[in-house]
Design a protein around this motif. Structure first.
Motif, PDB file in Angstrom:
ATOM      1  N   LYS A 160       0.786  -1.234   0.000  1.00 21.49           N
ATOM      2  CA  LYS A 160       0.000   0.000   0.000  1.00 21.49           C
ATOM      3  C   LYS A 160       0.816   1.281   0.000  1.00 21.49           C
ATOM      4  N   ARG A 161       2.145   1.199   0.091  1.00 24.41           N
ATOM      5  CA  ARG A 161       2.929   2.416   0.314  1.00 24.41           C
ATOM      6  C   ARG A 161       2.801   3.431  -0.817  1.00 24.41           C
ATOM      7  N   ASP A 162       2.528   2.978  -2.032  1.00 25.72           N
ATOM      8  CA  ASP A 162       2.401   3.934  -3.130  1.00 25.72           C
ATOM      9  C   ASP A 162       1.118   4.765  -3.047  1.00 25.72           C
ATOM     10  N   LEU A 163       0.197   4.391  -2.158  1.00 29.11           N
ATOM     11  CA  LEU A 163      -1.064   5.117  -2.017  1.00 29.11           C
ATOM     12  C   LEU A 163      -1.034   6.147  -0.888  1.00 29.11           C
ATOM     13  N   LEU A 164       0.078   6.215  -0.157  1.00 29.00           N
ATOM     14  CA  LEU A 164       0.085   7.013   1.068  1.00 29.00           C
ATOM     15  C   LEU A 164      -0.172   8.498   0.814  1.00 29.00           C
ATOM     16  N   ASP A 165       0.391   9.065  -0.228  1.00 28.37           N
ATOM     17  CA  ASP A 165       0.166  10.484  -0.510  1.00 28.37           C
ATOM     18  C   ASP A 165      -1.295  10.755  -0.840  1.00 28.37           C
ATOM     19  N   ALA A 166      -1.902   9.870  -1.609  1.00 29.79           N
ATOM     20  CA  ALA A 166      -3.320  10.046  -1.943  1.00 29.79           C
ATOM     21  C   ALA A 166      -4.181   9.912  -0.693  1.00 29.79           C
ATOM     22  N   TRP A 167      -3.839   8.982   0.195  1.00 28.83           N
ATOM     23  CA  TRP A 167      -4.564   8.870   1.463  1.00 28.83           C
ATOM     24  C   TRP A 167      -4.426  10.146   2.270  1.00 28.83           C
ATOM     25  N   TRP A 168      -3.223  10.712   2.289  1.00 34.05           N
ATOM     26  CA  TRP A 168      -2.986  11.943   3.043  1.00 34.05           C
ATOM     27  C   TRP A 168      -3.898  13.052   2.548  1.00 34.05           C
ATOM     28  N   ASN A 169      -4.065  13.149   1.233  1.00 34.48           N
ATOM     29  CA  ASN A 169      -4.955  14.171   0.672  1.00 34.48           C
ATOM     30  C   ASN A 169      -6.396  13.977   1.140  1.00 34.48           C
ATOM     31  N   ARG A 170      -6.846  12.733   1.154  1.00 39.08           N
ATOM     32  CA  ARG A 170      -8.213  12.458   1.601  1.00 39.08           C
ATOM     33  C   ARG A 170      -8.391  12.818   3.080  1.00 39.08           C
ATOM     34  N   TRP A 171      -7.390  12.464   3.896  1.00 38.56           N
ATOM     35  CA  TRP A 171      -7.438  12.795   5.317  1.00 38.56           C
ATOM     36  C   TRP A 171      -7.440  14.311   5.519  1.00 38.56           C
ATOM     37  N   ARG A 172      -6.592  15.012   4.760  1.00 40.78           N
ATOM     38  CA  ARG A 172      -6.515  16.467   4.862  1.00 40.78           C
ATOM     39  C   ARG A 172      -7.860  17.110   4.535  1.00 40.78           C
ATOM     40  N   ASP A 173      -8.502  16.646   3.458  1.00 40.40           N
ATOM     41  CA  ASP A 173      -9.720  17.295   2.988  1.00 40.40           C
ATOM     42  C   ASP A 173     -10.964  16.877   3.771  1.00 40.40           C
ATOM     43  N   GLY A 174     -10.857  15.819   4.588  1.00 38.26           N
ATOM     44  CA  GLY A 174     -11.998  15.356   5.374  1.00 38.26           C
ATOM     45  C   GLY A 174     -11.804  15.565   6.866  1.00 38.26           C
ATOM     46  N   PRO A 175     -11.265  14.559   7.578  1.00 35.11           N
ATOM     47  CA  PRO A 175     -11.145  14.675   9.040  1.00 35.11           C
ATOM     48  C   PRO A 175     -10.307  15.855   9.508  1.00 35.11           C
ATOM     49  N   LEU A 176      -9.174  16.121   8.863  1.00 30.29           N
ATOM     50  CA  LEU A 176      -8.349  17.244   9.303  1.00 30.29           C
ATOM     51  C   LEU A 176      -9.086  18.562   9.116  1.00 30.29           C
ATOM     52  N   THR A 243      -0.847  21.779   1.848  1.00 34.55           N
ATOM     53  CA  THR A 243      -1.038  21.333   0.472  1.00 34.55           C
ATOM     54  C   THR A 243      -0.325  20.038   0.153  1.00 34.55           C
ATOM     55  N   ARG A 244       0.672  19.639   0.982  1.00 33.48           N
ATOM     56  CA  ARG A 244       1.424  18.423   0.687  1.00 33.48           C
ATOM     57  C   ARG A 244       1.733  17.667   1.957  1.00 33.48           C
ATOM     58  N   PRO A 245       1.926  16.366   1.843  1.00 38.91           N
ATOM     59  CA  PRO A 245       2.338  15.590   3.014  1.00 38.91           C
ATOM     60  C   PRO A 245       3.678  16.089   3.531  1.00 38.91           C
ATOM     61  N   PRO A 246       3.939  15.887   4.828  1.00 39.44           N
ATOM     62  CA  PRO A 246       5.214  16.331   5.373  1.00 39.44           C
ATOM     63  C   PRO A 246       6.407  15.574   4.820  1.00 39.44           C
ATOM     64  N   SER A 247       6.210  14.356   4.356  1.00 40.82           N
ATOM     65  CA  SER A 247       7.287  13.575   3.745  1.00 40.82           C
ATOM     66  C   SER A 247       6.655  12.472   2.933  1.00 40.82           C
ATOM     67  N   ASN A 254      -1.265  11.158  -6.231  1.00 42.12           N
ATOM     68  CA  ASN A 254      -2.376  10.881  -7.129  1.00 42.12           C
ATOM     69  C   ASN A 254      -3.667  11.092  -6.361  1.00 42.12           C
ATOM     70  N   PRO A 255      -4.474  12.113  -6.700  1.00 44.67           N
ATOM     71  CA  PRO A 255      -5.684  12.385  -5.923  1.00 44.67           C
ATOM     72  C   PRO A 255      -6.763  11.338  -6.119  1.00 44.67           C
ATOM     73  N   HIS A 256      -6.635  10.493  -7.132  1.00 42.89           N
ATOM     74  CA  HIS A 256      -7.672   9.491  -7.406  1.00 42.89           C
ATOM     75  C   HIS A 256      -7.012   8.129  -7.611  1.00 42.89           C
ATOM     76  N   PRO A 257      -6.561   7.476  -6.516  1.00 34.96           N
ATOM     77  CA  PRO A 257      -5.930   6.170  -6.658  1.00 34.96           C
ATOM     78  C   PRO A 257      -6.958   5.134  -7.092  1.00 34.96           C
ATOM     79  N   PRO A 258      -6.496   3.993  -7.615  1.00 34.28           N
ATOM     80  CA  PRO A 258      -7.445   2.934  -7.977  1.00 34.28           C
ATOM     81  C   PRO A 258      -8.272   2.526  -6.783  1.00 34.28           C
ATOM     82  N   LYS A 259      -9.576   2.362  -6.978  1.00 37.18           N
ATOM     83  CA  LYS A 259     -10.463   2.021  -5.878  1.00 37.18           C
ATOM     84  C   LYS A 259     -10.226   0.586  -5.444  1.00 37.18           C
TER      85      LYS A 259
END
Length: 262
Positions: A160-176, A243-247, A254-259
């Motif tokens: 799953k590591r290649d999806l981490l940035d996209a997950w971060w975006n979802r977390w930022r725009d929702g719960p955060l 706007t971006r993950p810390p690392s 990718n804002p729209h990873p494969p579902k």
């Protein structure tokens, strides 16, 4: 306008599978979430949730009126002892659908991304495919009860590591965003600014008609709105978001990873 659910959570109705498995128990597909806590509100029937963590194996009863929850890193398997129906509350709405969950497939499948995707997918008849997926994950789960949990963690991260940035975006725009909006409202109240109270709003979602073959049973997910500052007239509820993950990866997220398959 339908506002986002409180705290950026996800809500689904769940009828747990009543299919018998190789060990004689009926129920769902064992899996683990990497960053999402999960809660069950039991509304009917009875059963249990089997869990496996670095602290060991547990079997927690589920009876009407019970509320049970667990944190990331908890492998869980729902067991249906008769008519088990739940309301499921998921932290970080959208992340489970974006791949936060990892099935407990046997090691050879976990170590091969293509084999994992094939095993996780629901192709052809969805009921047959969901049952096959459940049985394969149960095979791996029973093996993990004998040991190898940290190796499973490593394999899950690798998948799953290649999806981490996209997950971060979802977390930022929702719960955060929801948390920061509360902080902005508290700051306004301290300053005597009550303007956000002028924007009270009631939202309603009807019971979803469509049932999906999910990981643990037949799923009725409630789809609420994604936060949209352009639709919110209250400037105090619109926090400034990073706007971006810390690392992480040097590649643009990718804002729209494969579902992830349901």
């Amino acid at each position: 306008m339908v506002t986002p659910l409180p705290g950026g959570v996800g809500i689904s109705g769940l009828t747990v599978y009543d299919w018998e498995a190789a060990d004689g128990l009926c129920g769902g597909t064992p899996h683990m979430h990497l960053v999402c806590s999960e809660a069950y509100v039991v509304i009917d029937g009875e059963g249990s949730v089997q869990t496996l963590t670095t602290s060991g194996f547990a079997d927690t009863p589920l009876r009407p009126g019970d509320v049970v929850w667990f944190t990331p890193g908890t492998i869980h398997r729902l067991v249906n002892a008769g008519g088990l129906r739940l309301i499921v509350l998921m932290q970080n709405s959208g992340l489970p659908e974006a791949g936060d969950a990892v099935f407990t497939f046997p090691t050879p499948v976990l170590s091969d991304p293509d084999a994992y995707r094939t095993a996780a997918a629901l192709t052809g008849d969805h009921a047959t495919a969901a049952r096959r997926r459940r049985d394969l994950a149960l095979e791996g789960f029973l093996a993990l009860r004998e040991g190898g949990l940290r190796d499973f963690h490593t394999a899950a991260h690798r998948l799953k590591r290649d999806l981490l940035d996209a997950w971060w975006n979802r977390w930022r725009d929702g719960p955060l965003a929801a948390t920061l909006a509360t902080g902005a409202q508290l700051a306004s109240l301290r300053a005597g600014d009550l303007s956000h109270l002028d924007h009270g709003h009631v939202s309603r979602l009807e019971r979803p008609e469509e049932q999906l073959y999910g990981m643990c049973g037949l799923l009725r997910p409630y789809h609420a709105a994604v936060p949209d500052p352009d639709l919110d007239p209250d400037p105090n509820s619109v926090p400034v978001l990073p706007t971006r993950p810390p690392s992480g990866s040097s590649e643009p997220p990718n804002p729209h990873p494969p579902k992830e398959p349901s």
